[in-house]
Design an enzyme around this catalytic site. Structure first.
Site, PDB file in Angstrom:
ATOM      1  N   LYS A  40       0.810  -1.196   0.000  1.00  0.00           N
ATOM      2  CA  LYS A  40       0.000   0.000   0.000  1.00  0.00           C
ATOM      3  C   LYS A  40       0.856   1.263   0.000  1.00  0.00           C
ATOM      4  O   LYS A  40       0.395   2.341  -0.364  1.00  0.00           O
ATOM      5  CB  LYS A  40      -0.868   0.032   1.280  1.00  0.00           C
ATOM      6  CG  LYS A  40      -1.840  -1.091   1.449  1.00  0.00           C
ATOM      7  CD  LYS A  40      -2.511  -0.949   2.844  1.00  0.00           C
ATOM      8  CE  LYS A  40      -3.367  -2.151   3.162  1.00  0.00           C
ATOM      9  NZ  LYS A  40      -3.871  -2.081   4.561  1.00  0.00           N
ATOM     10  N   GLY A  41       2.087   1.129   0.457  1.00  0.00           N
ATOM     11  CA  GLY A  41       2.898   2.289   0.831  1.00  0.00           C
ATOM     12  C   GLY A  41       3.092   3.355  -0.224  1.00  0.00           C
ATOM     13  O   GLY A  41       3.269   4.522   0.093  1.00  0.00           O
ATOM     14  N   GLU A  96       7.720   2.492  -5.817  1.00  0.00           N
ATOM     15  CA  GLU A  96       7.756   1.933  -4.456  1.00  0.00           C
ATOM     16  C   GLU A  96       8.046   3.039  -3.443  1.00  0.00           C
ATOM     17  O   GLU A  96       8.704   4.028  -3.773  1.00  0.00           O
ATOM     18  CB  GLU A  96       8.814   0.811  -4.407  1.00  0.00           C
ATOM     19  CG  GLU A  96       9.126   0.231  -3.043  1.00  0.00           C
ATOM     20  CD  GLU A  96       7.978  -0.492  -2.357  1.00  0.00           C
ATOM     21  OE1 GLU A  96       6.853   0.047  -2.344  1.00  0.00           O
ATOM     22  OE2 GLU A  96       8.208  -1.565  -1.791  1.00  0.00           O
ATOM     23  N   ASP A  97       7.543   2.855  -2.236  1.00  0.00           N
ATOM     24  CA  ASP A  97       7.766   3.873  -1.211  1.00  0.00           C
ATOM     25  C   ASP A  97       9.206   3.893  -0.718  1.00  0.00           C
ATOM     26  O   ASP A  97       9.823   4.945  -0.616  1.00  0.00           O
ATOM     27  CB  ASP A  97       6.783   3.682  -0.026  1.00  0.00           C
ATOM     28  CG  ASP A  97       6.798   2.273   0.571  1.00  0.00           C
ATOM     29  OD1 ASP A  97       7.535   1.398   0.081  1.00  0.00           O
ATOM     30  OD2 ASP A  97       6.047   2.042   1.544  1.00  0.00           O
ATOM     31  N   ASP A 100      14.704  -1.102   1.276  1.00  0.00           N
ATOM     32  CA  ASP A 100      15.423  -1.327   2.525  1.00  0.00           C
ATOM     33  C   ASP A 100      16.432  -2.451   2.300  1.00  0.00           C
ATOM     34  O   ASP A 100      17.535  -2.212   1.819  1.00  0.00           O
ATOM     35  CB  ASP A 100      14.364  -1.653   3.590  1.00  0.00           C
ATOM     36  CG  ASP A 100      14.926  -1.830   4.981  1.00  0.00           C
ATOM     37  OD1 ASP A 100      15.945  -1.206   5.290  1.00  0.00           O
ATOM     38  OD2 ASP A 100      14.341  -2.591   5.781  1.00  0.00           O
ATOM     39  N   LYS A 128      17.077   3.309   1.709  1.00  0.00           N
ATOM     40  CA  LYS A 128      17.943   3.032   2.872  1.00  0.00           C
ATOM     41  C   LYS A 128      19.115   2.201   2.358  1.00  0.00           C
ATOM     42  O   LYS A 128      19.173   0.988   2.577  1.00  0.00           O
ATOM     43  CB  LYS A 128      17.168   2.227   3.921  1.00  0.00           C
ATOM     44  CG  LYS A 128      16.120   3.001   4.689  1.00  0.00           C
ATOM     45  CD  LYS A 128      15.504   2.084   5.749  1.00  0.00           C
ATOM     46  CE  LYS A 128      14.539   2.820   6.650  1.00  0.00           C
ATOM     47  NZ  LYS A 128      13.840   1.900   7.573  1.00  0.00           N
ATOM     48  N   PHE A 149      13.271   4.362  11.421  1.00  0.00           N
ATOM     49  CA  PHE A 149      12.084   3.847  10.756  1.00  0.00           C
ATOM     50  C   PHE A 149      11.138   5.021  10.557  1.00  0.00           C
ATOM     51  O   PHE A 149      10.862   5.771  11.487  1.00  0.00           O
ATOM     52  CB  PHE A 149      11.421   2.756  11.600  1.00  0.00           C
ATOM     53  CG  PHE A 149      10.457   1.929  10.810  1.00  0.00           C
ATOM     54  CD1 PHE A 149      10.889   0.842  10.067  1.00  0.00           C
ATOM     55  CD2 PHE A 149       9.103   2.267  10.786  1.00  0.00           C
ATOM     56  CE1 PHE A 149       9.996   0.092   9.317  1.00  0.00           C
ATOM     57  CE2 PHE A 149       8.208   1.518  10.032  1.00  0.00           C
ATOM     58  CZ  PHE A 149       8.649   0.429   9.297  1.00  0.00           C
ATOM     59  N   ASP A 156       3.912   3.334   6.568  1.00  0.00           N
ATOM     60  CA  ASP A 156       3.275   3.007   7.847  1.00  0.00           C
ATOM     61  C   ASP A 156       4.191   2.239   8.772  1.00  0.00           C
ATOM     62  O   ASP A 156       5.201   1.670   8.364  1.00  0.00           O
ATOM     63  CB  ASP A 156       2.057   2.102   7.596  1.00  0.00           C
ATOM     64  CG  ASP A 156       2.483   0.677   7.241  1.00  0.00           C
ATOM     65  OD1 ASP A 156       3.271   0.520   6.281  1.00  0.00           O
ATOM     66  OD2 ASP A 156       2.069  -0.274   7.920  1.00  0.00           O
ATOM     67  N   ARG A 162       0.190   6.473   7.972  1.00  0.00           N
ATOM     68  CA  ARG A 162       0.192   6.713   6.515  1.00  0.00           C
ATOM     69  C   ARG A 162      -0.312   8.096   6.148  1.00  0.00           C
ATOM     70  O   ARG A 162       0.069   8.677   5.143  1.00  0.00           O
ATOM     71  CB  ARG A 162      -0.695   5.689   5.796  1.00  0.00           C
ATOM     72  CG  ARG A 162      -0.179   4.271   5.820  1.00  0.00           C
ATOM     73  CD  ARG A 162      -0.948   3.428   4.793  1.00  0.00           C
ATOM     74  NE  ARG A 162      -0.844   2.011   5.055  1.00  0.00           N
ATOM     75  CZ  ARG A 162       0.171   1.238   4.655  1.00  0.00           C
ATOM     76  NH1 ARG A 162       1.168   1.753   3.981  1.00  0.00           N
ATOM     77  NH2 ARG A 162       0.176  -0.056   4.930  1.00  0.00           N
TER      78      ARG A 162
END
Ligand code: IMP
Ligand code: MG
Length: 172
Positions: A40-41, A96-97, A100, A128, A149, A156, A162
């Site tokens: 969802k990000g 993509e959000d 990582d 990241k 984070f 989220d 969010r």
């Protein structure tokens, strides 16, 4: 969940998203694009980005799940909701959000490559970089960040945060 500090304000985000959209529009000029938003990000990021793009694009959505919870991914990734658009021979950009460990995106890129798109690139809002477990380089990156984070702007922590307009670091 408690917010520790604001890392990027909504003004800084907006400026950077515009810059990314300009670069993408330039790179794809004369072409059509299929944007694939990872749910969802990335829903807010993609919604902002497409309104600054000057190349025609269509959108689709994919949902991947990595088994594991909290703040890390586990490495076992599955597609929970696939895209509905055929991508063979098309120019595809994954949105993509955050990247990582790199596990999610390297999995998805491999999967989508099997469908033989003409081109397949990745645009991430946050990177990241130092946390990679597998080698992965995004083609377009909003901001490269270090420790912490983050929530907000679609991202989220266990579904919380969010809606926040800024990117905020939470207390871990
Ligand atoms: P990767 O497979 O480890 O690269 O995981 C990427 C996914 O982890 C992202 O799509 C996010 O869902 C999640 N993630 C990693 N770091 C953060 C963070 O700081 N905030 C929110 N989600 C994060
Ligand atoms: Mg995600």
């Amino acid at each position: 969940m408690k917010v520790k500090e604001v890392l990027y304000t909504k003004e800084e985000i907006d400026k950077r998203v515009r810059e990314l959209a300009d670069t993408i529009s330039y790179d794809y000029q004369g072409n059509e694009l299929i944007l694939i938003c990872i749910l969802k990000g990335a829903f807010i990021f993609m919604a902002d980005l497409i309104r600054y793009l000057t190349v025609p694009c269509i959108v689709d959505f994919v949902r991947v799940a990595s088994y594991g919870s909290g703040t890390t991914s586990s490495g076992k990734i599955v597609i929970k909701k696939d895209i509905e658009t055929p991508i063979e021979g098309k120019d595809v950009l994954i949105i993509e959000d955050i990247v990582d460990t790199g596990l999610t995106l390297s999995f998805l890129v491999d999967k989508l490559k099997e469908r033989k798109p003409h081109s397949l690139k990745v645009c991430v809002f946050l990177d990241k970089k130092h946390r990679r477990e597998v080698e992965f380089n995004a083609d377009y990156v909003g901001f490269t960040m270090d420790e912490g984070f983050v929530v907000g702007y679609g991202l989220d922590f266990n579904e919380m945060g969010r809606f926040l307009p800024d990117i905020c670091v939470i207390e871990e």
